[in-house]
Design an enzyme around this catalytic site. Structure first.
Site, short mmCIF file in Angstrom:
data_model
loop_
_atom_site.label_atom_id
_atom_site.label_comp_id
_atom_site.label_asym_id
_atom_site.label_seq_id
_atom_site.Cartn_x
_atom_site.Cartn_y
_atom_site.Cartn_z
CB CYS A 1 -6.48 -13.79 5.83
SG CYS A 1 -4.79 -13.37 5.36
CG HIS B 1 -7.80 -10.48 8.02
ND1 HIS B 1 -6.76 -10.99 8.78
CD2 HIS B 1 -7.29 -10.30 6.78
CE1 HIS B 1 -5.69 -11.12 8.02
NE2 HIS B 1 -5.98 -10.70 6.81
CG ASN C 1 -2.37 -9.86 6.98
OD1 ASN C 1 -2.71 -10.83 7.64
ND2 ASN C 1 -2.82 -9.64 5.76
O1 UT7 Z 1 -4.60 -10.70 4.17
C1 UT7 Z 1 -5.31 -11.01 3.03
C2 UT7 Z 1 -6.00 -9.85 2.52
N1 UT7 Z 1 -5.05 -8.84 2.16
C3 UT7 Z 1 -5.45 -7.63 2.02
O2 UT7 Z 1 -6.59 -7.38 2.24
C4 UT7 Z 1 -4.47 -6.60 1.50
C5 UT7 Z 1 -5.19 -5.64 0.62
N2 UT7 Z 1 -4.36 -4.67 -0.03
C6 UT7 Z 1 -3.75 -3.66 0.63
O3 UT7 Z 1 -3.79 -3.58 1.83
C7 UT7 Z 1 -3.10 -2.59 -0.21
O4 UT7 Z 1 -3.47 -2.78 -1.55
C8 UT7 Z 1 -1.56 -2.56 -0.11
C9 UT7 Z 1 -1.14 -2.08 1.26
C10 UT7 Z 1 -0.99 -3.96 -0.33
C11 UT7 Z 1 -1.01 -1.62 -1.15
O5 UT7 Z 1 -1.56 -0.32 -0.97
P1 UT7 Z 1 -2.21 0.46 -2.19
O6 UT7 Z 1 -2.62 1.76 -1.68
O7 UT7 Z 1 -3.25 -0.42 -2.81
O8 UT7 Z 1 -0.96 0.64 -3.11
P2 UT7 Z 1 -0.74 0.17 -4.63
O9 UT7 Z 1 -0.36 -1.27 -4.65
O10 UT7 Z 1 -1.86 0.60 -5.47
O11 UT7 Z 1 0.52 1.05 -4.97
C12 UT7 Z 1 0.48 2.47 -4.95
C13 UT7 Z 1 1.88 3.01 -5.18
C14 UT7 Z 1 2.57 2.32 -6.36
O12 UT7 Z 1 3.37 3.30 -6.99
P3 UT7 Z 1 2.85 4.03 -8.32
O13 UT7 Z 1 2.62 2.93 -9.30
O14 UT7 Z 1 1.62 4.75 -7.93
O15 UT7 Z 1 4.01 4.92 -8.65
C15 UT7 Z 1 3.44 1.27 -5.72
O16 UT7 Z 1 4.55 0.95 -6.50
O17 UT7 Z 1 2.69 2.70 -4.04
C16 UT7 Z 1 3.85 1.98 -4.45
N3 UT7 Z 1 4.21 1.06 -3.40
C17 UT7 Z 1 5.03 1.38 -2.39
N4 UT7 Z 1 5.71 2.52 -2.14
C18 UT7 Z 1 6.47 2.53 -1.01
C19 UT7 Z 1 3.76 -0.23 -3.20
N5 UT7 Z 1 4.32 -0.72 -2.10
C20 UT7 Z 1 5.11 0.25 -1.58
C21 UT7 Z 1 5.92 0.33 -0.43
N6 UT7 Z 1 6.57 1.48 -0.19
N7 UT7 Z 1 6.04 -0.70 0.45
#
Ligand code: UT7
Length: 332
Positions: A112, A251, A281
């Site tokens: 990225c 980004h 992304n």
């Molecule tokens: O490009 C390189 C750099 N990349 C980035 O900078 C990406 C950085 N990370 C992010 O943008 C975020 O961490 C994500 C968008 C990938 C994830 O968002 P988050 O708010 O950090 O979610 P999380 O991974 O902490 O998950 C929260 C909850 C979980 O459920 P529980 O454990 O709280 O019950 C996940 O299982 O959301 C759930 N979850 C989803 N639910 C519905 C994770 N993905 C999904 C989904 N749909 N697609």
């Protein structure tokens, strides 16, 4: 006046096919509401069968050359993590298809942050006097790296390409890259990986598919802190105050990252150019696509002081600073 690499052309292109949140929600355990509120993404563009990264790079590259009014350049740098093939590099094919003759052309892999690594390399060639002009392209087909069943990554990534032409000029011109900083930290390699498909997997007889895996939450936190630090470093180097920055073209990974970043920098939310709602992304293509979006929507204008921070797998991160020049762009 000292020599500088000056941005003199900008092009962008995304493939016509789109994948909406609604369609994803029909295939995965997710929802439009979750994707929109947690990431800001509404849809992403996806290559169709038979299309690949070189096709995107050629379209964006052609538009950048036209924008610069340049028939040729001395070098072509292609930032990509999704080359058409493992071997040979995709850059030479792109150069040939753009009619650039036998110029040096090569791929650069910094995920990225790839576009910023490309800018820094192109700038170095210009500053060293080895090139009068360089085409820097960021192009990706990340849809080929996601596991179709992984709700953690498939909603995030999309395909597309963006490109700029750098030409030799002077450091006080609009468009001059006033500062570029790039960094890496291999101790953060496990944040985002594609374990299958590489030499390590082949040597171990591991035939897992080449699918991207991401530790989302840790990546999010590292992205905000490293993008903030490199923005401060870059703004300092130019001699600006943070309050002088008009636009942060960061980004496009997550709208919450972009808003958190500008908040940490003490800038208004309106300083952040946000384009990920329409493209997701797109890794190395993300910043030039966002620059193009800024220009075509009028959010990025001549004379704006711009900083472009990125963070991604590697880990790699970086930022460039410039005063936005008067470049004419074609639709993407
Ligand atoms: O490009 C390189 C750099 N990349 C980035 O900078 C990406 C950085 N990370 C992010 O943008 C975020 O961490 C994500 C968008 C990938 C994830 O968002 P988050 O708010 O950090 O979610 P999380 O991974 O902490 O998950 C929260 C909850 C979980 O459920 P529980 O454990 O709280 O019950 C996940 O299982 O959301 C759930 N979850 C989803 N639910 C519905 C994770 N993905 C999904 C989904 N749909 N697609």
């Amino acid at each position: 006046m000292p020599r500088a690499a000056v941005l003199s052309g900008l092009g962008a292109w995304v493939p016509p096919g789109t994948l909406t949140n609604e369609k994803l929600a029909a295939e995965l355990d997710t929802s439009d509401e979750w994707i929109r509120t947690r990431t800001g993404i509404g849809r992403r563009h996806i290559i169709s069968a038979g299309m690949c990264t070189s096709d995107l790079a050629v379209e964006a590259g052609r538009r950048a050359l036209e924008s610069a009014g340049a028939a040729t350049v001395d070098y072509l740098l292609l930032a990509t993590t999704t080359p058409d093939r493992l071997c040979p590099a995709t850059g030479p094919e792109v150069a040939t298809r753009l009619g650039l003759g036998t110029i040096p052309a090569f791929d650069l892999s910094a995920v990225c942050s790839g576009f910023l690594y490309g800018l820094q390399t192109g700038r170095a060639l210009v500053l060293a006097g080895l090139a009068e002009s360089v085409l820097v392209v960021g192009a990706e087909s990340f849809s080929t790296l996601v596991d179709p069943e992984d709700r953690n990554t498939r909603p995030i990534f999309g395909d597309g390409a963006g490109a700029v032409v750098l030409r030799a000029g002077h450091s006080d011109e609009p468009g001059a890259l006033r500062a570029v900083n790039v960094h890496s930290d291999g101790s953060l390699a496990e944040l985002i990986t594609v374990a299958g498909g590489g030499a390590r997997a082949r040597a171990a007889g591991d035939d897992r598919p080449a699918h991207i895996r991401m530790r989302g939450r840790s990546t999010f936190m590292a992205a905000v802190s490293h993008m903030e630090a490199v923005t401060r470093q870059t703004v300092d180097e130019v001699g600006w105050q943070l309050a002088d920055v008009d636009r942060v073209v960061g980004h496009q990974a997550n709208v919450r990252i972009l808003h958190s970043l500008v908040k940490h920098l003490g800038l208004p939310e309106s300083a952040a150019i946000v384009h990920l709602h329409a493209v997701g992304n797109t890794a190395a293509a993300s910043i030039p696509l966002a620059l193009h979006h800024g220009v075509t929507t009028g959010r990025l204008g001549v004379g704006h002081r711009v900083v472009t921070p990125a963070f991604g797998a590697g880990a790699t991160w970086g930022a460039a600073a410039l005063v936005w020049p008067d470049v004419k762009v074609l639709p993407g």
